[in-house]
Design a protein around this motif. Structure first.
Motif, PDB file in Angstrom:
ATOM      1  N   ASP A 284       0.821  -1.216   0.000  1.00 57.76           N
ATOM      2  CA  ASP A 284       0.000   0.000   0.000  1.00 57.76           C
ATOM      3  C   ASP A 284       0.857   1.268   0.000  1.00 57.76           C
ATOM      4  O   ASP A 284       0.412   2.317  -0.476  1.00 57.76           O
ATOM      5  N   ALA A 285       2.064   1.173   0.549  1.00 54.71           N
ATOM      6  CA  ALA A 285       2.909   2.362   0.647  1.00 54.71           C
ATOM      7  C   ALA A 285       3.510   2.751  -0.699  1.00 54.71           C
ATOM      8  O   ALA A 285       3.589   3.938  -1.040  1.00 54.71           O
ATOM      9  N   ILE A 286       3.937   1.760  -1.504  1.00 47.70           N
ATOM     10  CA  ILE A 286       4.588   2.075  -2.789  1.00 47.70           C
ATOM     11  C   ILE A 286       3.636   2.786  -3.746  1.00 47.70           C
ATOM     12  O   ILE A 286       4.000   3.806  -4.349  1.00 47.70           O
ATOM     13  N   PRO A 287       2.378   2.315  -3.940  1.00 53.83           N
ATOM     14  CA  PRO A 287       1.477   3.063  -4.844  1.00 53.83           C
ATOM     15  C   PRO A 287       1.216   4.492  -4.380  1.00 53.83           C
ATOM     16  O   PRO A 287       1.144   5.410  -5.199  1.00 53.83           O
ATOM     17  N   LEU A 288       1.060   4.693  -3.037  1.00 52.82           N
ATOM     18  CA  LEU A 288       0.811   6.042  -2.541  1.00 52.82           C
ATOM     19  C   LEU A 288       2.008   6.948  -2.793  1.00 52.82           C
ATOM     20  O   LEU A 288       1.854   8.110  -3.196  1.00 52.82           O
ATOM     21  N   LEU A 289       3.213   6.445  -2.584  1.00 57.68           N
ATOM     22  CA  LEU A 289       4.412   7.249  -2.852  1.00 57.68           C
ATOM     23  C   LEU A 289       4.546   7.544  -4.339  1.00 57.68           C
ATOM     24  O   LEU A 289       4.996   8.629  -4.723  1.00 57.68           O
ATOM     25  N   GLN A 290       4.173   6.600  -5.195  1.00 56.40           N
ATOM     26  CA  GLN A 290       4.233   6.857  -6.635  1.00 56.40           C
ATOM     27  C   GLN A 290       3.238   7.942  -7.051  1.00 56.40           C
ATOM     28  O   GLN A 290       3.534   8.791  -7.886  1.00 56.40           O
ATOM     29  N   ARG A 291       2.057   7.915  -6.443  1.00 62.09           N
ATOM     30  CA  ARG A 291       1.072   8.952  -6.774  1.00 62.09           C
ATOM     31  C   ARG A 291       1.508  10.322  -6.274  1.00 62.09           C
ATOM     32  O   ARG A 291       1.063  11.340  -6.803  1.00 62.09           O
ATOM     33  N   CYS A 292       2.368  10.333  -5.242  1.00 60.26           N
ATOM     34  CA  CYS A 292       2.862  11.591  -4.688  1.00 60.26           C
ATOM     35  C   CYS A 292       4.237  11.961  -5.231  1.00 60.26           C
ATOM     36  O   CYS A 292       4.947  12.784  -4.634  1.00 60.26           O
ATOM     37  N   GLN A 293       4.651  11.342  -6.329  1.00 64.88           N
ATOM     38  CA  GLN A 293       5.944  11.649  -6.951  1.00 64.88           C
ATOM     39  C   GLN A 293       7.096  11.390  -5.962  1.00 64.88           C
ATOM     40  O   GLN A 293       8.100  12.086  -5.963  1.00 64.88           O
ATOM     41  N   TRP A 294       6.929  10.384  -5.077  1.00 63.83           N
ATOM     42  CA  TRP A 294       7.934   9.989  -4.084  1.00 63.83           C
ATOM     43  C   TRP A 294       8.282  11.136  -3.137  1.00 63.83           C
ATOM     44  O   TRP A 294       9.399  11.245  -2.652  1.00 63.83           O
ATOM     45  N   ASN A 295       7.317  12.006  -2.875  1.00 60.47           N
ATOM     46  CA  ASN A 295       7.481  13.069  -1.887  1.00 60.47           C
ATOM     47  C   ASN A 295       6.946  12.556  -0.547  1.00 60.47           C
ATOM     48  O   ASN A 295       5.744  12.306  -0.386  1.00 60.47           O
ATOM     49  N   VAL A 296       7.851  12.398   0.431  1.00 56.89           N
ATOM     50  CA  VAL A 296       7.463  11.768   1.694  1.00 56.89           C
ATOM     51  C   VAL A 296       6.485  12.636   2.477  1.00 56.89           C
ATOM     52  O   VAL A 296       5.506  12.140   3.046  1.00 56.89           O
ATOM     53  N   GLN A 297       6.693  13.947   2.493  1.00 55.27           N
ATOM     54  CA  GLN A 297       5.816  14.825   3.269  1.00 55.27           C
ATOM     55  C   GLN A 297       4.391  14.811   2.716  1.00 55.27           C
ATOM     56  O   GLN A 297       3.425  14.735   3.473  1.00 55.27           O
ATOM     57  N   ILE A 298       4.272  14.876   1.391  1.00 53.41           N
ATOM     58  CA  ILE A 298       2.936  14.845   0.791  1.00 53.41           C
ATOM     59  C   ILE A 298       2.270  13.497   1.051  1.00 53.41           C
ATOM     60  O   ILE A 298       1.069  13.421   1.366  1.00 53.41           O
ATOM     61  N   ALA A 299       3.034  12.410   0.961  1.00 58.11           N
ATOM     62  CA  ALA A 299       2.461  11.083   1.176  1.00 58.11           C
ATOM     63  C   ALA A 299       1.989  10.912   2.614  1.00 58.11           C
ATOM     64  O   ALA A 299       0.924  10.340   2.862  1.00 58.11           O
ATOM     65  N   ILE A 300       2.762  11.402   3.568  1.00 57.53           N
ATOM     66  CA  ILE A 300       2.345  11.283   4.968  1.00 57.53           C
ATOM     67  C   ILE A 300       1.098  12.112   5.234  1.00 57.53           C
ATOM     68  O   ILE A 300       0.173  11.685   5.939  1.00 57.53           O
TER      69      ILE A 300
END
Length: 510
Positions: free
Chosen positions: A34-50
């Motif tokens: 679940d974490a990899i798709p969310l990071l991909q949708r957020c362009q691997w931006n950790v702050q936006i993903a969190i």
């Protein structure tokens, strides 16, 4: 894209992507699938993903990819294929679920940086002109208020969001909640409403964590219906008991829109009329992290209708929450069993280690005792060997007994040996007292009659006599350390007893 990312090997990710994935999972504790798709949708931006993990992904986010059409068609087919009208009603309700935002108040203080001195000097004339014009327009706006609203349309909303509609002093979220509760009790008296004494974001996170219903109440003192709603509806016994009922799992948070935090919450929840009541709940059927607005109650309502609307919103979402609770309970039980097994294994391992340590210490103790016993035996054997050699050497160095004719310079000594034998021997009058002690020590060697040839004193051996000579009556000990000749110490004749002084040490060694 999400389906494809679920099969991505972590080793294929770049170093930056692996670091972002590690930071995201450490904060959210989410599975990799679940974490990899969310990071991909957020362009691997950790702050936006969190932020999206805790706040829920907005539906109109241009970065977030839309859900796969195939899943939507499958869900609609399954929902539409159910025959009961209740299922169709619940499916339509699920399609109308609105995402609930997580609001964090903006800080009141903004960090400013000072420009370099040269740049400040260059811009000083422009700053002076700007200051004069701003004061002139401010004075004009004070004389003609419509001109201020005409030229600065966005200033009112911005300033209101920062300081509240009435210019109340902005406090931190905990103090703001305490001020609201204090003013509420001063206005309407003491009550039993379980207000959450912290900020909106903290109550939001607690409701998501504990799977509870988040009841948000926003009031505005400027509205005429606020007082009647609070007195007749909110403080009614039925509503208070419903909110306090632990079976309903309700977290109550209320705010005054004159405060900056409550104002921001009202803008995010798109409140159009006050008093406003919103029911926010976790919706696992939408996403594993989403929080949605289950119900909106706008304006005043009778207590019975108010409770009916709250109960309908709770009943519509209680079943999915119960499934998640059951799943969490099962996971917690599995985790507890695993912890108990690990604890039992650690205790067993600690017991085995303790037993091994005791066996090792016991073996070391026995080895040490055996080594010490062997060393003592070797030392005793060496001492006995050196003592026998010393006796032979000292016996060979003793002068012979004087003849009987030399009675003037002869001392006659009668010795009672430790084995009760009586020995009489003559010594020269000027002989040292040590010669008498040496005779007693070497008596066995002298009696054996063995010929002593080429015997030398043992190297490094310090001989000590293990006896003392004592006269019986009156008792007197002729100590060797006092020195002197035999005639000076004993006289021309004497009866002496040989007393052993090394018996105590021998007994201890045995």
């Amino acid at each position: 894209m999400a389906n494809a990312s679920a099969d991505i090997d972590i080793a294929q990710l770049s170093e930056e992507q692996q670091l972002a994935l590690q930071q995201f999972t450490a904060v959210t504790d989410q599975e990799l699938k679940d974490a990899i798709p969310l990071l991909q949708r957020c362009q691997w931006n950790v702050q936006i993903a969190i932020a999206r993990f805790f706040d829920g992904e907005p539906a109109d986010d241009p970065i977030a990819a839309a859900p796969p059409p195939q899943d939507i068609r499958r869900q609609e087919t399954l929902l539409n294929g159910l025959a009961s009208p209740r299922s169709s009603t619940s499916s339509s309700r699920l399609r109308r679920v609105e995402a609930a935002p997580r609001i964090v108040p903006q800080p009141e203080n903004h960090v400013t940086t000072q420009a370099p001195l040269i740049l400040t000097l260059l811009l000083a004339p422009f700053n002076l002109v700007y200051s004069l014009f701003s004061k002139f327009f401010r004075f004009t706006g004070w004389l003609f208020p419509p001109l201020t609203r005409l030229f600065t349309p966005g200033r009112t909303s911005t300033s209101a969001s920062r300081r509240g509609a009435s210019g109340r002093k902005a406090l931190n979220v905990r103090d703001t909640a305490a001020r609201f509760i204090r003013e509420f009790e001063e206005e309407y008296g003491e009550n039993r409403l379980p207000f959450f004494e912290n900020g909106y974001a903290q109550a939001f996170d607690l409701a998501k964590k504990d799977l509870k219903f988040f009841l948000v109440i926003l009031v505005s003192p400027e509205h005429d219906e606020t007082t009647s709603f609070i007195r007749d509806t909110l403080l009614s016994q039925e509503v208070v008991d419903f909110i306090r009922n632990p079976d309903n799992n309700i977290i109550l948070w209320a705010g005054n829109v004159q405060d900056p935090e409550a104002y921001q919450v009202s803008a995010a929840l798109k409140c159009t009329k006050f008093p406003f009541t919103g029911v926010i709940v976790h919706t696992p059927q939408v996403s594993s992290t989403s929080m949605s607005i289950a119900a909106r109650i706008v304006g005043p309502a009778p207590a019975n209708q108010y409770i009916v609307k709250l109960r309908q919103a709770i009943q519509a979402h209680v079943e999915p929450l119960n499934r998640v609770r059951a799943q969490r309970t099962e996971q917690q039980a599995t985790r507890n069993i695993r912890q108990q097994q690990d604890s039992a294994y650690e205790r067993s391992l600690a017991t085995d280690r303790e037993r091994a340590r005791k066996r090792r210490e016991e073996a070391e103790r026995k080895a040490k005792e055996e080594k010490e016993a062997l060393e003592r035996a070797q030392a005793a054997a060496k001492h006995a060997e050196n003592l026998a050699q010393w006796r032979k050497w000292r016996a060979s160095s003793l002068p012979p007994e004087p003849a009987a004719a030399d009675t003037k310079d002869v001392v006659r000594i009668s010795l009672r040996m430790p084995n009760a034998d009586r020995v009489i021997r003559k010594f020269a009058a000027d002989a040292h007292i040590e010669e008498l002690y040496a005779f007693v020590e070497c008596y066995d060697v002298l009696q054996s009659g063995d010929e002593i040839i080429d015997v030398h004193e043992p190297d490094g051996f310090e001989h000590e006599y293990g006896f003392q000579l004592v006269s019986p009556m009156p008792r007197e000990v002729y100590d060797l350390k006092a020195g002197g000749t035999i005639k000076e110490r004993v006289g021309r004749s004497g009866n002496l007893i040989v007393e052993r002084t090394d018996l105590d040490s021998d007994d201890e060694e045995e």
